[in-house]
Scaffold this motif. Structure first.
Motif, PDB file in Angstrom:
ATOM      1  N   PHE A 139     110.830  70.121  93.705  1.00  0.00           N
ATOM      2  CA  PHE A 139     110.452  71.509  93.423  1.00  0.00           C
ATOM      3  C   PHE A 139     110.786  71.928  91.991  1.00  0.00           C
ATOM      4  N   THR A 140     111.985  71.617  91.531  1.00  0.00           N
ATOM      5  CA  THR A 140     112.392  72.038  90.188  1.00  0.00           C
ATOM      6  C   THR A 140     111.476  71.430  89.131  1.00  0.00           C
ATOM      7  N   THR A 141     111.205  70.144  89.242  1.00  0.00           N
ATOM      8  CA  THR A 141     110.326  69.477  88.282  1.00  0.00           C
ATOM      9  C   THR A 141     108.929  70.078  88.295  1.00  0.00           C
ATOM     10  N   ILE A 142     108.393  70.302  89.495  1.00  0.00           N
ATOM     11  CA  ILE A 142     107.051  70.882  89.621  1.00  0.00           C
ATOM     12  C   ILE A 142     107.022  72.296  89.051  1.00  0.00           C
ATOM     13  N   SER A 143     108.018  73.102  89.396  1.00  0.00           N
ATOM     14  CA  SER A 143     108.015  74.503  88.946  1.00  0.00           C
ATOM     15  C   SER A 143     108.157  74.611  87.429  1.00  0.00           C
ATOM     16  N   GLU A 144     108.878  73.679  86.811  1.00  0.00           N
ATOM     17  CA  GLU A 144     109.013  73.707  85.352  1.00  0.00           C
ATOM     18  C   GLU A 144     107.688  73.398  84.657  1.00  0.00           C
ATOM     19  N   LYS A 145     106.799  72.691  85.325  1.00  0.00           N
ATOM     20  CA  LYS A 145     105.497  72.345  84.741  1.00  0.00           C
ATOM     21  C   LYS A 145     104.455  73.450  84.933  1.00  0.00           C
ATOM     22  N   LEU A 146     104.719  74.373  85.828  1.00  0.00           N
ATOM     23  CA  LEU A 146     103.765  75.461  86.060  1.00  0.00           C
ATOM     24  C   LEU A 146     103.858  76.476  84.927  1.00  0.00           C
ATOM     25  N   ASP A 147     102.755  77.172  84.680  1.00  0.00           N
ATOM     26  CA  ASP A 147     102.673  78.020  83.495  1.00  0.00           C
ATOM     27  C   ASP A 147     103.249  79.424  83.637  1.00  0.00           C
ATOM     28  N   SER A 148     103.599  79.860  84.864  1.00  0.00           N
ATOM     29  CA  SER A 148     104.127  81.225  85.008  1.00  0.00           C
ATOM     30  C   SER A 148     104.955  81.354  86.283  1.00  0.00           C
ATOM     31  N   PRO A 149     105.820  82.363  86.308  1.00  0.00           N
ATOM     32  CA  PRO A 149     106.583  82.625  87.539  1.00  0.00           C
ATOM     33  C   PRO A 149     105.653  82.963  88.717  1.00  0.00           C
ATOM     34  N   GLU A 150     104.522  83.589  88.411  1.00  0.00           N
ATOM     35  CA  GLU A 150     103.559  83.933  89.461  1.00  0.00           C
ATOM     36  C   GLU A 150     102.992  82.673  90.119  1.00  0.00           C
ATOM     37  N   ALA A 151     102.762  81.630  89.302  1.00  0.00           N
ATOM     38  CA  ALA A 151     102.251  80.368  89.841  1.00  0.00           C
ATOM     39  C   ALA A 151     103.299  79.701  90.738  1.00  0.00           C
ATOM     40  N   VAL A 152     104.567  79.775  90.343  1.00  0.00           N
ATOM     41  CA  VAL A 152     105.648  79.217  91.157  1.00  0.00           C
ATOM     42  C   VAL A 152     105.736  79.980  92.479  1.00  0.00           C
ATOM     43  N   SER A 153     105.693  81.302  92.380  1.00  0.00           N
ATOM     44  CA  SER A 153     105.748  82.140  93.577  1.00  0.00           C
ATOM     45  C   SER A 153     104.573  81.849  94.506  1.00  0.00           C
ATOM     46  N   ALA A 154     103.391  81.693  93.959  1.00  0.00           N
ATOM     47  CA  ALA A 154     102.206  81.404  94.769  1.00  0.00           C
ATOM     48  C   ALA A 154     102.360  80.062  95.478  1.00  0.00           C
ATOM     49  N   MET A 155     102.906  79.063  94.779  1.00  0.00           N
ATOM     50  CA  MET A 155     103.107  77.747  95.379  1.00  0.00           C
ATOM     51  C   MET A 155     104.097  77.839  96.544  1.00  0.00           C
ATOM     52  N   VAL A 156     105.233  78.497  96.311  1.00  0.00           N
ATOM     53  CA  VAL A 156     106.253  78.623  97.355  1.00  0.00           C
ATOM     54  C   VAL A 156     105.685  79.399  98.543  1.00  0.00           C
ATOM     55  N   ASN A 157     104.992  80.506  98.276  1.00  0.00           N
ATOM     56  CA  ASN A 157     104.436  81.309  99.369  1.00  0.00           C
ATOM     57  C   ASN A 157     103.418  80.525 100.184  1.00  0.00           C
ATOM     58  N   ALA A 158     102.583  79.738  99.531  1.00  0.00           N
ATOM     59  CA  ALA A 158     101.592  78.929 100.253  1.00  0.00           C
ATOM     60  C   ALA A 158     102.296  77.912 101.155  1.00  0.00           C
ATOM     61  N   PHE A 159     103.351  77.287 100.637  1.00  0.00           N
ATOM     62  CA  PHE A 159     104.105  76.312 101.420  1.00  0.00           C
ATOM     63  C   PHE A 159     104.798  76.977 102.613  1.00  0.00           C
ATOM     64  N   VAL A 160     105.512  78.062 102.346  1.00  0.00           N
ATOM     65  CA  VAL A 160     106.243  78.764 103.405  1.00  0.00           C
ATOM     66  C   VAL A 160     105.282  79.278 104.475  1.00  0.00           C
ATOM     67  N   ASP A 161     104.141  79.825 104.052  1.00  0.00           N
ATOM     68  CA  ASP A 161     103.151  80.313 105.017  1.00  0.00           C
ATOM     69  C   ASP A 161     102.623  79.178 105.886  1.00  0.00           C
ATOM     70  N   ALA A 162     102.342  78.024 105.285  1.00  0.00           N
ATOM     71  CA  ALA A 162     101.830  76.875 106.039  1.00  0.00           C
ATOM     72  C   ALA A 162     102.860  76.402 107.059  1.00  0.00           C
ATOM     73  N   VAL A 163     104.105  76.266 106.630  1.00  0.00           N
ATOM     74  CA  VAL A 163     105.162  75.811 107.543  1.00  0.00           C
ATOM     75  C   VAL A 163     105.344  76.813 108.679  1.00  0.00           C
ATOM     76  N   THR A 164     105.434  78.085 108.333  1.00  0.00           N
ATOM     77  CA  THR A 164     105.632  79.125 109.344  1.00  0.00           C
ATOM     78  C   THR A 164     104.490  79.132 110.357  1.00  0.00           C
ATOM     79  N   ARG A 165     103.274  79.074 109.866  1.00  0.00           N
ATOM     80  CA  ARG A 165     102.097  79.084 110.745  1.00  0.00           C
ATOM     81  C   ARG A 165     102.155  77.922 111.737  1.00  0.00           C
ATOM     82  N   GLN A 166     102.451  76.727 111.249  1.00  0.00           N
ATOM     83  CA  GLN A 166     102.467  75.554 112.119  1.00  0.00           C
ATOM     84  C   GLN A 166     103.649  75.567 113.087  1.00  0.00           C
TER      85      GLN A 166
END
Length: 158
Positions: free
Chosen positions: A87-114
């Motif tokens: 996660f840390t390596t991936i988030s450092e490569k993303l261009d904005s905090p919004e992109a990091v937040s979107a990635m985390v939210n998509a992951f958390v939503d997918a896990v929660t849904r399943q």
């Protein structure tokens, strides 16, 4: 012995089957504004509880049971702990905090849904980590949920 049942979401079971019930929509209660405001607040509170508390805790509270005084139960559970690899390596490569937040939210939503669609209960969120548990009788469902999470994460990555 009559009551008016106000629906905020679909209910599977009736607690008092021998009572006659009528339904009303909150919007139909415009003639008595204080009741409408109270019901609106209750509906919002219930929505917040469902969002931030595990389902069994919310169900206890809705039934009038204080979860902090309910007796402990000894039970076998299966625990699922997920997080985003590197996660840390991936988030450092993303261009904005919004992109990091979107990635985390998509992951958390997918896990929660399943987890929730396979009889599990989400226990805790911590950053990119989701902790959930499954009752012993749903061990197979947990494995299916894991497979579905991996499939959904692969789709998110594309």
């Amino acid at each position: 012995r009559d009551c008016i049942l106000l629906f905020t979401e679909k209910s599977e079971a009736r607690k008092y089957e021998d009572w006659s019930m009528q339904t009303a929509n909150i919007d139909a209660l415009t003639t008595f504004a204080p009741l409408r405001v109270l019901l609106s607040h209750l509906s919002q509170s219930y929505g917040a509880m469902r969002k931030y508390l595990p389902r069994p805790i919310t169900e206890m509270m809705v039934c009038g049971i204080n979860p902090s005084v309910s007796p402990a139960q000894n039970t076998e559970m299966f625990v699922l702990v997920t997080d985003i690899v590197s996660f840390t390596t991936i988030s450092e490569k993303l261009d904005s905090p919004e992109a990091v937040s979107a990635m985390v939210n998509a992951f958390v939503d997918a896990v929660t849904r399943q987890v929730e669609s396979h009889h599990g209960v989400v226990l805790k969120f911590l950053g990119d980590c989701v902790t959930a548990y499954f009752a012993r009788e749903h061990a197979g469902d947990m494995l299916v949920a894991c497979q579905e999470i991996l499939t959904e994460v692969e789709m998110i990555q594309r």
